[in-house]
Structures are given as structure tokens and as C-alpha cells.
Design an enzyme around this catalytic site. Structure first.
Site, PDB file in Angstrom:
ATOM      1  N   ARG A 165       1.012  -1.512   0.599  1.00  0.00           N
ATOM      2  CA  ARG A 165       0.250   0.362  -0.094  1.00  0.00           C
ATOM      3  C   ARG A 165       1.068   1.307  -0.151  1.00  0.00           C
ATOM      4  O   ARG A 165       0.576   2.228   0.910  1.00  0.00           O
ATOM      5  CB  ARG A 165      -1.161   0.180   1.553  1.00  0.00           C
ATOM      6  N   SER A 238     -10.449   0.162   3.573  1.00  0.00           N
ATOM      7  CA  SER A 238      -9.669   0.042   4.963  1.00  0.00           C
ATOM      8  C   SER A 238      -8.881   1.727   5.806  1.00  0.00           C
ATOM      9  O   SER A 238      -8.820   1.936   4.887  1.00  0.00           O
ATOM     10  CB  SER A 238      -8.366  -1.149   4.621  1.00  0.00           C
ATOM     11  N   GLU A 334      -4.350   4.333   6.473  1.00  0.00           N
ATOM     12  CA  GLU A 334      -4.678   4.376   4.772  1.00  0.00           C
ATOM     13  C   GLU A 334      -4.982   4.865   4.228  1.00  0.00           C
ATOM     14  O   GLU A 334      -5.310   4.979   3.245  1.00  0.00           O
ATOM     15  CB  GLU A 334      -5.071   2.540   4.721  1.00  0.00           C
TER      16      GLU A 334
END
Ligand code: FAD
Ligand code: NAP
Length: 338
Positions: A165, A238, A334
Site C-alpha cells: 500500500r 480500510s 491508510e
């Protein structure tokens, strides 16, 4: 093209209210250059490059800066041989539509990334990943414009510092705008089916020897059943990343919490399921006013309607603090904050 005081609520999947001082919709790459040269842009301190708004948190009621909304379109086959294709895709194309386009052609590589919201241009920013596949493995080039100079730069994957990520574009936030992504896809796909419920879903669909289309359908079914529909329940996927810890920290955690969900990340590190941490800190399905941690996936922070950024941040702080007190792990966001 340039508008003032534009409401961003329709442009972020959290559905948070925020007004942008300056907003420009970019329909062609050439629209960008006059804006970059304008004194208004050059004097502006704050910048938001906006795609589908599915990975941002607007933390203020007004954004006193410039929003460049990438809405360019176009998918072009630029090379083909017996085994591979190269496809150049404009940044503003909807990611799900591009996946559907490839799946229909039978081209493999990104079928596990089906049903992820957002745009093609944002996909490399956090190196989108799901079901054991990351977009970096299908990217050949990223074309970007440097905002201070207007120069075009072509990034090759080896320069992009892709990680879990992560990419160089997160580090250099606001310096480059991605205009096109060139993908390399295969005509002879090797499918990744071992992750989670994919095989169960294929069995349920009575499929033995799946095509990329069937894998895409299976993943889309699983996701639709488990994840909240942001048009009904605002969210940005998320909210936190899965933390990576050292093997010794993992061993200590496992000793005290034998049901801990974790996966080896490399020789010395483990990835811990942030959803498990949040659930076991008591937050799964719990509401705090207008917001809460989703009942089917504790990692997703949802807006039950009329939430403010303050509501989101206060829940985020409560969850982070409880996880830290209970497990000694600091959750990291995130979602990109503006
Ligand atoms: P935005 O939210 O608009 O922007 C995200 C960041 O990228 C911002 O910092 C923005 O400035 C930057 N950016 C956007 N476009 C450009 C550009 N052209 N050039 C430079 N910078 C740019 N993510 C996953 O990885 N895997 C998943 O499985 C997944 N599932 C999700 C499920 C749901 C229900 C939701 C709501 C989100 C999910 N996400 C997932 C997160 C999100 O969809 C992705 O990160 C997606 O790539 C964001 O795209 P976007 O166009 O909406 O980006
Ligand atoms: P899940 O399958 O219930 O898995 C929970 C967590 O465990 C995931 O975060 C996943 O890590 C990890 N995991 C599960 N099986 C694994 C394996 N075989 N090897 C390594 N790690 C494994 O998760 P879910 O919520 O239903 O999501 C399914 C997939 O969609 C996941 O890949 C998830 O990342 C992705 N997704 C992402 C977002 C987002 O906004 N980023 C939102 C929804 C779903 P990984 O996350 O590293 O895969």
C-alpha cells in the site's frame, strides 16, 4: 473550467461536507498546463489531486486551496504479441470499468483487483492490492506531469518504490499528477486463487477450471456481500493499514493472544490483521454517534449519515488508543488526509 467554492461532498465516498476554494475538472491532459502556469495556482498553498475520492478524508469544512479533479478518459492498445498486451489508460478512467474491459478480452493480471472503487490514475498511488495481488505487477509505465515545471516524466516500476500500500507518489504527494498508466497484461493468465474465500466461491458457482471472467465474478460476489456500498453507507475502504511487526513482537503477541490473525511478511516480519486487532479491542460493529466500525469488517470506518470529519477523527483516535493500550501496536491511517 475553473470554479470557486465547490462542494466536495459528491466527490468523496465518505460523503463528508467540504467546500473547495478553487476546483478544476481536467478532461484532457492539455487542460492542465494553463492552470499550472496561472498565478492563482502558483500562489495556492494547498493542493488536492482528486480521482474517485475513495481513499481520502477531508478533515476540514473548507479546503482553502486548489482541487484538480482528474476526469480524463481513454483506453488504447499500444502493443500486442502472442502472449502479452500493453494498454495505455487515462488517469480518470474508472478502475472497475478498466478491469471489466480487460476481463471481457480475457487479459489476465488484474482480475483479483475487481470491484475496487476509484480511478486508474490513483491505482499506483497506494499500489492497490487485494486477494494476494498488487497492481504494481501489471504496470509497465506511469506517465506523470511535474506540477512545478509542467514537465512530463515517465516512471518505470523500478523507480516507484512500490511496497505494501505504498509508492513514491505517496512520499512526493502533490509533486506529480499521474496522467496515464501503461499496463502489461497477459493472454495466458496464471490465476491466483489460494486467497481467502475465492475457491469456496468458485465451488459454489460450480466452476472447476475458471477463466479470468469467472475469477472476477467470484471476487465481486465476495466483496459485495462483505463490504459496505459507499453510495448507501459512506466509507473509504480500510481506514487503517495492516501493521507489520518484527518476528519477536509477533511471537509475544501470539503468546498472549493465540487467536491472533497474522501472516509472514518477510523473513523477519509479520503482517497483523488490523481488522482482528480492532474487533478484539471491542470496536467491531460499534457506533459512536454518526460513525462506527463496520459490523462485517471492523477495519472499515463508516458514516451512518451526516457525520463530520471531527466525528471520524474522534472515532479514529478512540480505536487507535484502545488498540495501542491492548496490543502495543500503533495503527496507521491508510486513508489520505487533507
Ligand atoms: P482518491 O481517493 O481520489 O485519491 C487517493 C490519493 O491518490 C490522494 O492522495 C490523491 O491526491 C491521489 N491521487 C488520485 N489520483 C491521482 C493522480 N491522477 N495523480 C496523482 N495523485 C493522485 N484499496 C485497495 O488497495 N484495495 C482494495 O481492495 C480496496 N477496496 C476498497 C473498497 C471500498 C468500499 C472503498 C471505498 C475503497 C477501497 N480501496 C481499496 C481504497 C481505494 O478504492 C483505492 O485506494 C483507490 O485506488 C483510490 O482511488 P481514487 O481515484 O478514489 O483516489
Ligand atoms: P480478509 O480476506 O478477511 O483478510 C483479512 C486480512 O488478512 C486482510 O487484510 C489480508 O491482508 C490478510 N490475509 C487474508 N488472507 C491472507 C493470505 N492468504 N495471505 C496474506 N494475507 C492474508 O479481508 P477482506 O476484508 O475480506 O478483504 C479482502 C481483500 O480485499 C484483502 O486483500 C483486502 O486488502 C482487500 N480490501 C482492501 C480494502 C482497502 O481499502 N484497502 C478494502 C476492502 C478490501 P491484505 O489486506 O494484505 O490482503
Amino acid at each position: 473550467m475553473l470554479q470557486k467554492n465547490v462542494a466536495l461532498q459528491p466527490f468523496n465516498t465518505f460523503g463528508l461536507d467540504c467546500s473547495a476554494k478553487y476546483y478544476a475538472s481536467i478532461r484532457q491532459v492539455n487542460d492542465l498546463f494553463p492552470i499550472l502556469k496561472s498565478p492563482l495556482f502558483q500562489e495556492c498553498k494547498d493542493l488536492l489531486i482528486l480521482g474517485g475520492g475513495s481513499n481520502i478524508l477531508l478533515t476540514r469544512p473548507s479546503f482553502n486551496g486548489f482541487v484538480l479533479h482528474m476526469q480524463t478518459t481513454g483506453i488504447h492498445l499500444i502493443a500486442e504479441n502472442n502472449s502479452n498486451v500493453r494498454v495505455a489508460v487515462a488517469a480518470g478512467e474508472v478502475w472497475e470499468d478498466f478491469v471489466a474491459y480487460c476481463v471481457k478480452k480475457g487479459w489476465g493480471g488484474i482480475e483479483n483487483l475487481s470491484a475496487i472503487p476509484g480511478t486508474v490514475g490513483a491505482a499506483p498511488i497506494q499500489n492497490i492490492g487485494a486477494y494476494g495481488v498488487e497492481v504494481k505487477d501489471s504496470i509497465a509505465e506511469i506517465h506523470a506531469v511535474e506540477l512545478t515545471t509542467g514537465n512530463i516524466k515517465i516512471f518505470h516500476p523500478s523507480e516507484c518504490e512500490f511496497g505494501y500500500r505504498q509508492s513514491i507518489f505517496k512520499k512526493l504527494r502533490g509533486r506529480y499528477i499521474v496522467t496515464d498508466v501503461v499496463f502489461e497484461l497477459t493472454k495466458h493468465p496464471s490465476l491466483h486463487l489460494s486467497y481467502g474465500a475465492i475457491l469456496d466461491e468458485l465451488r459454489y458457482m460450480k466452476v472447476n477450471n475458471p477463466s479470468v471472467k469467472e475469477v472476477s465474478e467470484a471476487i465481486t460476489h465476495i466483496r459485495k456481500a462483505k463490504l459496505p456500498d459507499y453510495t448507501l453507507l459512506g466509507n473509504a475502504g480500510s481506514f487503517f493499514t495492516n501493521p507489520i511487526v518484527t518476528s519477536s513482537k509477533h511471537q509475544e503477541l501470539k503468546l498472549h493472544h493465540p487467536t491472533l490473525v497474522s501472516y509472514p511478511a518477510d523473513d523477519n516480519h509479520f503482517k497483523i490483521s488490523a481488522g482482528w486487532l480492532i474487533e478484539n479491542a471491542g470496536w467491531k460493529g460499534k457506533k459512536l454517534g454518526n460513525v462506527g466500525m463496520y459490523e462485517k469488517q471492523a477495519l472499515i470506518l463508516v458514516n451512518y449519515g451526516n457525520a463530520t470529519a471531527e466525528d471520524v477523527l474522534s472515532l479514529c483516535n478512540r480505536v487507535t488508543k484502545d488498540v495501542e493500550n491492548m496490543f502495543g501496536i500503533q495503527l496507521e491511517s491508510e486513508v489520505n488526509r487533507y
